[in-house]
Design a protein around this motif. Structure first.
Motif, PDB file in Angstrom:
ATOM      1  N   UNK A  21     -69.067  22.300  53.623  1.00  0.00           N
ATOM      2  CA  UNK A  21     -70.329  21.418  54.232  1.00  0.00           C
ATOM      3  C   UNK A  21     -70.018  19.887  54.995  1.00  0.00           C
ATOM      4  N   UNK A  22     -68.934  19.329  54.426  1.00  0.00           N
ATOM      5  CA  UNK A  22     -68.560  18.261  55.316  1.00  0.00           C
ATOM      6  C   UNK A  22     -68.194  18.691  56.825  1.00  0.00           C
ATOM      7  N   UNK A  23     -67.285  19.627  56.755  1.00  0.00           N
ATOM      8  CA  UNK A  23     -66.699  20.130  58.120  1.00  0.00           C
ATOM      9  C   UNK A  23     -67.769  20.582  58.817  1.00  0.00           C
ATOM     10  N   UNK A  24     -68.787  21.271  58.420  1.00  0.00           N
ATOM     11  CA  UNK A  24     -70.045  21.590  59.386  1.00  0.00           C
ATOM     12  C   UNK A  24     -70.616  20.351  59.832  1.00  0.00           C
ATOM     13  N   UNK A  25     -70.785  19.473  58.893  1.00  0.00           N
ATOM     14  CA  UNK A  25     -71.726  18.269  59.453  1.00  0.00           C
ATOM     15  C   UNK A  25     -70.773  17.078  59.948  1.00  0.00           C
ATOM     16  N   UNK A  26     -69.508  17.447  60.165  1.00  0.00           N
ATOM     17  CA  UNK A  26     -68.559  16.404  60.687  1.00  0.00           C
ATOM     18  C   UNK A  26     -68.591  15.227  59.921  1.00  0.00           C
ATOM     19  N   UNK A  27     -68.134  15.355  58.718  1.00  0.00           N
ATOM     20  CA  UNK A  27     -68.253  14.114  57.807  1.00  0.00           C
ATOM     21  C   UNK A  27     -66.999  14.481  57.044  1.00  0.00           C
ATOM     22  N   UNK A  28     -66.577  13.279  56.356  1.00  0.00           N
ATOM     23  CA  UNK A  28     -65.618  13.333  55.543  1.00  0.00           C
ATOM     24  C   UNK A  28     -66.231  14.010  54.106  1.00  0.00           C
ATOM     25  N   UNK A  29     -65.238  14.365  53.462  1.00  0.00           N
ATOM     26  CA  UNK A  29     -65.918  14.640  52.166  1.00  0.00           C
ATOM     27  C   UNK A  29     -66.240  13.749  51.288  1.00  0.00           C
ATOM     28  N   UNK A  30     -65.903  12.486  51.006  1.00  0.00           N
ATOM     29  CA  UNK A  30     -66.301  11.404  50.484  1.00  0.00           C
ATOM     30  C   UNK A  30     -67.909  11.030  50.941  1.00  0.00           C
ATOM     31  N   UNK A  31     -67.904  11.041  52.193  1.00  0.00           N
ATOM     32  CA  UNK A  31     -69.369  10.711  52.810  1.00  0.00           C
ATOM     33  C   UNK A  31     -70.416  11.741  52.628  1.00  0.00           C
ATOM     34  N   UNK A  32     -70.081  12.982  52.615  1.00  0.00           N
ATOM     35  CA  UNK A  32     -71.055  14.000  52.245  1.00  0.00           C
ATOM     36  C   UNK A  32     -71.327  13.723  50.870  1.00  0.00           C
ATOM     37  N   UNK A  33     -70.428  13.709  49.983  1.00  0.00           N
ATOM     38  CA  UNK A  33     -70.641  13.621  48.505  1.00  0.00           C
ATOM     39  C   UNK A  33     -71.435  12.160  48.288  1.00  0.00           C
ATOM     40  N   UNK A  34     -71.515  11.221  48.803  1.00  0.00           N
ATOM     41  CA  UNK A  34     -72.279  10.036  48.766  1.00  0.00           C
ATOM     42  C   UNK A  34     -73.656  10.185  49.342  1.00  0.00           C
ATOM     43  N   UNK A  35     -73.891  10.966  50.115  1.00  0.00           N
ATOM     44  CA  UNK A  35     -75.307  11.172  50.725  1.00  0.00           C
ATOM     45  C   UNK A  35     -75.817  12.141  49.557  1.00  0.00           C
ATOM     46  N   UNK A  36     -75.299  13.185  49.108  1.00  0.00           N
ATOM     47  CA  UNK A  36     -75.759  13.915  48.129  1.00  0.00           C
ATOM     48  C   UNK A  36     -76.199  13.155  46.693  1.00  0.00           C
ATOM     49  N   UNK A  37     -75.306  12.529  46.402  1.00  0.00           N
ATOM     50  CA  UNK A  37     -75.455  11.321  45.208  1.00  0.00           C
ATOM     51  C   UNK A  37     -76.671  10.568  45.382  1.00  0.00           C
ATOM     52  N   UNK A  38     -76.693   9.769  46.603  1.00  0.00           N
ATOM     53  CA  UNK A  38     -77.935   9.172  47.272  1.00  0.00           C
ATOM     54  C   UNK A  38     -79.029   9.667  47.242  1.00  0.00           C
ATOM     55  N   UNK A  39     -79.271  10.780  47.428  1.00  0.00           N
ATOM     56  CA  UNK A  39     -80.575  11.636  47.583  1.00  0.00           C
ATOM     57  C   UNK A  39     -80.896  11.891  46.096  1.00  0.00           C
ATOM     58  N   UNK A  40     -80.083  12.375  45.222  1.00  0.00           N
ATOM     59  CA  UNK A  40     -80.194  12.630  43.757  1.00  0.00           C
ATOM     60  C   UNK A  40     -80.776  11.518  43.318  1.00  0.00           C
TER      61      UNK A  40
END
Length: 301
Positions: A21-40
């Motif tokens: 998912x991070x590759x698809x969104x052109x994000x780093x894995x930590x950045x994608x993880x942080x977005x999911x955590x913030x949404x939760x």
């Protein structure tokens, strides 16, 4: 709650993997993880079960996933309407292309489209001619290329270039190719294309009203497979003349000289209610072919 957080939620749900998912969104894995955590944290619910095999949407997450997708679609519509108000077309188009790597000028057309309408996105779907026709007719594709010479009241058909078709034989027939009659050709094992392919209809046209029925023992799902089977000595078949000529020059097959069929490379799309973006794509396709109509090396497939 931010739209980019919802995009991350949807991407991880579809991919089942934070890394993909991070590759698809052109994000780093930590950045994608942080977005999911913030949404939760924003929603106060757990959206994913995190396991060594991947991330799986929870029951609560599945209920929210549909809402997130609808929200992103609504946001996309807002952007599209705003772009249209500024005089810029915005859309996502689905276009059917042929399954073989024939020298279509798709790249030229897409380049011209991108320069004029940078907010139009195009996804290409490869298929045989008949499938492209049916998917355009059914609304699954916004337009597409076909080698079938069709006439359908529900479709807009633009002929782009004429295609010559020939009978191709295994290379062992090269020395006697001029002496073979249609009856001789019919008695050979034949390799035919799938019914949805224009070459299948061409094979029927060759033998129609002659009283000869070809021994159709094999079916090939693409030009490339058909040419390879002919070259291997399995049987005869119909190919585009340029494809067969390349094979003959390479010593891979022989061309029967007593028949040449015709078809057309055409652009098709729905005849009614075409969206402005689809109309713009059609315009660039036609312009691309007209612009190089004098280039005989590329005018025919």
């Amino acid at each position: 709650m931010e739209l980019y957080q919802l995009k991350a939620f949807v991407a991880v749900s579809q991919e089942g993997s934070l890394t993909r998912a991070a590759e698809r969104l052109y994000l780093s894995v930590p950045a994608a993880s942080a977005q999911i955590k913030a949404l939760e944290e924003e929603l106060g619910v757990q959206l994913f079960e995190r396991t060594p095999k991947g991330m799986f949407v929870t029951a609560t997450g599945r209920k929210l996933l549909a809402e997130a997708e609808q929200t992103l679609q609504a946001a996309s519509r807002v952007k599209r309407v705003a772009a249209e108000e500024r005089g810029q077309l915005s859309a996502e188009l689905r276009v059917g292309t042929l399954s073989d790597s024939v020298p279509l000028r798709v790249g030229d057309a897409l380049l011209a489209l991108g320069l004029r309408h940078p907010n139009i996105r195009v996804t290409l779907h490869q298929a045989v001619s008949g499938e492209v026709v049916e998917r355009v007719r059914g609304g699954e594709l916004d337009g597409g290329f076909t080698l079938a010479d069709i006439c359908a009241p529900t479709l807009s058909v633009d002929r782009l270039s004429e295609i010559d078709l020939v009978v191709a034989l295994p290379p062992s027939f090269a020395s006697q190719v001029y002496d073979l009659s249609l009856a001789d050709i019919a008695r050979l094992p034949w390799i035919v294309s799938v019914p949805e392919c224009a070459l299948h209809s061409a094979a029927l046209d060759l033998f129609r009203d002659t009283g000869h029925v070809p021994d159709a023992r094999y079916v090939a799902d693409s030009d490339g497979v058909l040419r390879s089977m002919i070259s291997s000595g399995i049987g005869a078949g119909i190919l585009r003349r340029t494809e067969a000529t390349a094979g003959a020059l390479a010593g891979e097959l022989a061309i029967w000289p007593h028949w040449m069929g015709k078809s057309w490379l055409s652009w098709i799309q729905g005849a009614a209610n075409a969206c402005p973006a689809a109309a713009a794509l059609r315009e660039t396709v036609l312009e691309s072919w007209r612009a190089s109509s004098t280039d005989q090396s590329g005018a025919e497939l």
